[in-house]
Design a protein around this motif. Structure first.
Motif, mmCIF file in Angstrom:
data_model
loop_
_atom_site.group_PDB
_atom_site.id
_atom_site.type_symbol
_atom_site.label_atom_id
_atom_site.label_comp_id
_atom_site.label_asym_id
_atom_site.label_seq_id
_atom_site.Cartn_x
_atom_site.Cartn_y
_atom_site.Cartn_z
ATOM 1 N N ILE A 1 0.846 -1.192 0.000
ATOM 2 C CA ILE A 1 0.000 0.000 0.000
ATOM 3 C C ILE A 1 0.885 1.245 0.000
ATOM 4 N N SER A 2 0.654 2.127 -0.955
ATOM 5 C CA SER A 2 1.419 3.377 -1.037
ATOM 6 C C SER A 2 0.651 4.570 -0.484
ATOM 7 N N VAL A 3 -0.676 4.544 -0.622
ATOM 8 C CA VAL A 3 -1.518 5.634 -0.125
ATOM 9 C C VAL A 3 -2.764 5.026 0.491
ATOM 10 N N MET A 4 -3.143 5.498 1.681
ATOM 11 C CA MET A 4 -4.365 5.039 2.325
ATOM 12 C C MET A 4 -4.968 6.180 3.129
ATOM 13 N N GLU A 5 -6.253 6.052 3.435
ATOM 14 C CA GLU A 5 -6.915 7.066 4.250
ATOM 15 C C GLU A 5 -8.090 6.437 4.979
ATOM 16 N N HIS A 6 -8.444 7.039 6.099
ATOM 17 C CA HIS A 6 -9.603 6.577 6.861
ATOM 18 C C HIS A 6 -10.866 6.958 6.107
ATOM 19 N N LYS A 7 -11.858 6.098 6.142
ATOM 20 C CA LYS A 7 -13.082 6.348 5.387
ATOM 21 C C LYS A 7 -13.962 7.421 6.014
ATOM 22 N N ASP A 8 -13.847 7.612 7.328
ATOM 23 C CA ASP A 8 -14.732 8.543 8.025
ATOM 24 C C ASP A 8 -14.031 9.779 8.579
ATOM 25 N N PHE A 9 -12.759 9.644 8.925
ATOM 26 C CA PHE A 9 -12.052 10.710 9.609
ATOM 27 C C PHE A 9 -10.846 11.189 8.794
ATOM 28 N N PRO A 10 -10.323 12.382 9.079
ATOM 29 C CA PRO A 10 -9.220 12.935 8.275
ATOM 30 C C PRO A 10 -7.849 12.374 8.671
ATOM 31 N N PHE A 11 -7.689 11.067 8.516
ATOM 32 C CA PHE A 11 -6.437 10.374 8.814
ATOM 33 C C PHE A 11 -5.874 9.846 7.497
ATOM 34 N N TYR A 12 -4.599 10.156 7.212
ATOM 35 C CA TYR A 12 -4.003 9.857 5.919
ATOM 36 C C TYR A 12 -2.608 9.259 6.089
ATOM 37 N N GLY A 13 -2.262 8.327 5.202
ATOM 38 C CA GLY A 13 -0.931 7.755 5.241
ATOM 39 C C GLY A 13 -0.361 7.547 3.854
ATOM 40 N N VAL A 14 0.932 7.822 3.695
ATOM 41 C CA VAL A 14 1.645 7.513 2.450
ATOM 42 C C VAL A 14 2.922 6.764 2.806
ATOM 43 N N GLN A 15 3.261 5.767 2.008
ATOM 44 C CA GLN A 15 4.460 4.977 2.273
ATOM 45 C C GLN A 15 5.713 5.675 1.770
ATOM 46 N N PHE A 16 5.573 6.540 0.792
ATOM 47 C CA PHE A 16 6.717 7.229 0.192
ATOM 48 C C PHE A 16 7.019 8.534 0.949
ATOM 49 N N HIS A 17 8.023 9.262 0.497
ATOM 50 C CA HIS A 17 8.544 10.433 1.207
ATOM 51 C C HIS A 17 8.467 11.702 0.364
ATOM 52 N N PRO A 18 7.349 12.397 0.332
ATOM 53 C CA PRO A 18 7.287 13.632 -0.456
ATOM 54 C C PRO A 18 8.241 14.713 0.048
ATOM 55 N N GLU A 19 8.526 14.710 1.354
ATOM 56 C CA GLU A 19 9.391 15.755 1.910
ATOM 57 C C GLU A 19 10.812 15.683 1.361
ATOM 58 N N LYS A 20 11.238 14.495 0.941
ATOM 59 C CA LYS A 20 12.604 14.353 0.426
ATOM 60 C C LYS A 20 12.751 14.983 -0.959
ATOM 61 N N ASN A 21 11.663 15.001 -1.732
ATOM 62 C CA ASN A 21 11.725 15.679 -3.028
ATOM 63 C C ASN A 21 12.170 17.122 -2.866
ATOM 64 N N GLN A 22 11.643 17.760 -1.841
ATOM 65 C CA GLN A 22 11.882 19.188 -1.642
ATOM 66 C C GLN A 22 13.119 19.511 -0.837
ATOM 67 N N PHE A 23 13.451 18.681 0.163
ATOM 68 C CA PHE A 23 14.382 19.153 1.188
ATOM 69 C C PHE A 23 15.552 18.233 1.525
ATOM 70 N N GLU A 24 15.745 17.144 0.795
ATOM 71 C CA GLU A 24 16.905 16.289 1.042
ATOM 72 C C GLU A 24 17.730 16.189 -0.231
ATOM 73 N N PHE A 25 19.073 16.290 -0.096
ATOM 74 C CA PHE A 25 19.928 16.413 -1.281
ATOM 75 C C PHE A 25 21.184 15.556 -1.217
ATOM 76 N N LYS A 26 21.207 14.512 -0.400
ATOM 77 C CA LYS A 26 22.408 13.691 -0.271
ATOM 78 C C LYS A 26 22.810 13.085 -1.616
ATOM 79 N N LYS A 27 24.082 13.132 -1.931
ATOM 80 C CA LYS A 27 24.592 12.554 -3.175
ATOM 81 C C LYS A 27 24.446 11.031 -3.130
ATOM 82 N N GLY A 28 24.144 10.454 -4.259
ATOM 83 C CA GLY A 28 23.992 9.013 -4.339
ATOM 84 C C GLY A 28 22.598 8.522 -4.014
ATOM 85 N N LYS A 29 21.739 9.412 -3.565
ATOM 86 C CA LYS A 29 20.348 9.050 -3.287
ATOM 87 C C LYS A 29 19.492 9.440 -4.492
#
Length: 314
Positions: free
Chosen positions: A213-241
């Motif tokens: 599962i890469s993306v999931m959410e609660h059917k009734d409440f505003p609870f959300y989960g993603v398996q991937f890392h969107p924050e790394k697209n913007q703010f992580e820059f280590k070489k070799g990654k």
């Protein structure tokens, strides 16, 4: 079950980010022992969408976690590396926070949770009241991929109003960065009676062709989960990654940040006064530069138990 009430507007949301044990960053500081940490990229991710951040300490009592939720507009469970069965650790804190957030939503208070990678796995641990770790072995490390959306993904809260450009990028370009050796599957959710409450929105396959599962959410409440890392697209820059830094991948990362922070704008909670608020914000701490060391983080916040005592929120 009450329907959570949405606040008219809260343009200055404050979001609590859960800290965790320092297992995967302790080597950064061989001459000093810290008690918990938060990767700075998670803080920047939320700030990029107009939120402020309060660090949440692990190892605290229920009264503390109730105050955290009473004062904030949403909770963020970050990725990282730790165990869920540690006394006073990440899993225990996530379980208490989830329980209280669930209570609030059942009472009609719109209170969101966002979770990434370890955090999404922790959501399910918390949903089972901290009694069972249902993660399975799964390996997709240092790889960016496109999402495989389920057939009715457009019915999800996360994507029903998403621009077509965003979903097109996510489904055709390698814009989601994965870094995990454990995951969740439809089978384990079904085995643990979680599919009645949770919607699977997107999946992927690991190096062994296991669908997770890469993306999931609660059917009734505003609870959300993603398996991937969107924050790394913007703010992580280590070489070799293989962090995706294309213009399109940044657009998708910003979409997720904007989506969650906007969910938190629908909550009207606030601190009892400006002094407690100011002393609780993560601005009171300085991130440490770790970009020249091994690992995946450019900067991290590290905390001592004495920090817990200093912050008035405690």
């Amino acid at each position: 079950m009450a329907s959570p009430t949405i606040a008219e507007s809260n343009d200055v949301p404050i979001i609590g980010v859960l800290s965790q044990e320092t297992y995967i960053v302790s080597s950064y500081f061989p001459n000093k022992t810290y008690d918990s940490y938060i990767a700075a990229s998670y803080v920047k991710f939320l700030e990029s969408a107009g939120a402020r951040v309060v660090p949440i300490w692990i190892g605290q009592n229920e009264e503390y976690y109730r105050r955290v939720i009473q004062y904030t507009n949403g909770i963020f469970f970050p990725g990282g590396g730790t165990y869920f069965n540690e006394t006073g650790g990440y899993g225990e804190a996530a379980t208490q926070l989830y329980k209280i957030a669930l209570e609030q939503n059942n009472k009609g208070v719109y209170y969101p949770i966002w979770a990434i990678c370890l955090g999404m796995q922790g959501l399910m641990y918390a949903a089972l009241n901290g009694t069972k770790d249902i993660r399975v072995a799964c390996s997709l490390v240092n790889e960016a991929v496109s999402l495989d959306f389920v057939e009715d993904y457009q019915k999800s809260k996360m994507f029903r109003n998403a621009p077509k450009e965003i979903t097109d990028i996510l489904s055709t370009e390698n814009a989601t960065y994965n870094l995990h050796r454990y995951c969740l599957t439809k089978a384990v959710l079904k085995e643990n009676d979680l599919l009645d409450s949770w919607r699977i929105v997107a999946t992927n396959k690991d190096i062994n062709n296991l669908e997770f599962i890469s993306v999931m959410e609660h059917k009734d409440f505003p609870f959300y989960g993603v398996q991937f890392h969107p924050e790394k697209n913007q703010f992580e820059f280590k070489k070799g990654k293989h962090f995706p830094h294309s213009f399109n991948s940044i657009k998708t990362a910003q979409y997720f940040a904007n989506f969650f922070v906007n969910e938190c704008r629908k909550n009207a909670n606030k601190f009892p006064n400006e002094t407690i608020e100011a002393e609780s914000l993560i601005y009171n701490f300085s991130p440490k530069y770790t970009g020249l060391k091994s690992g995946y983080y450019e900067q991290i916040y590290v905390f001592l138990k004495s920090d817990f005592e200093r912050v008035q929120l405690l």
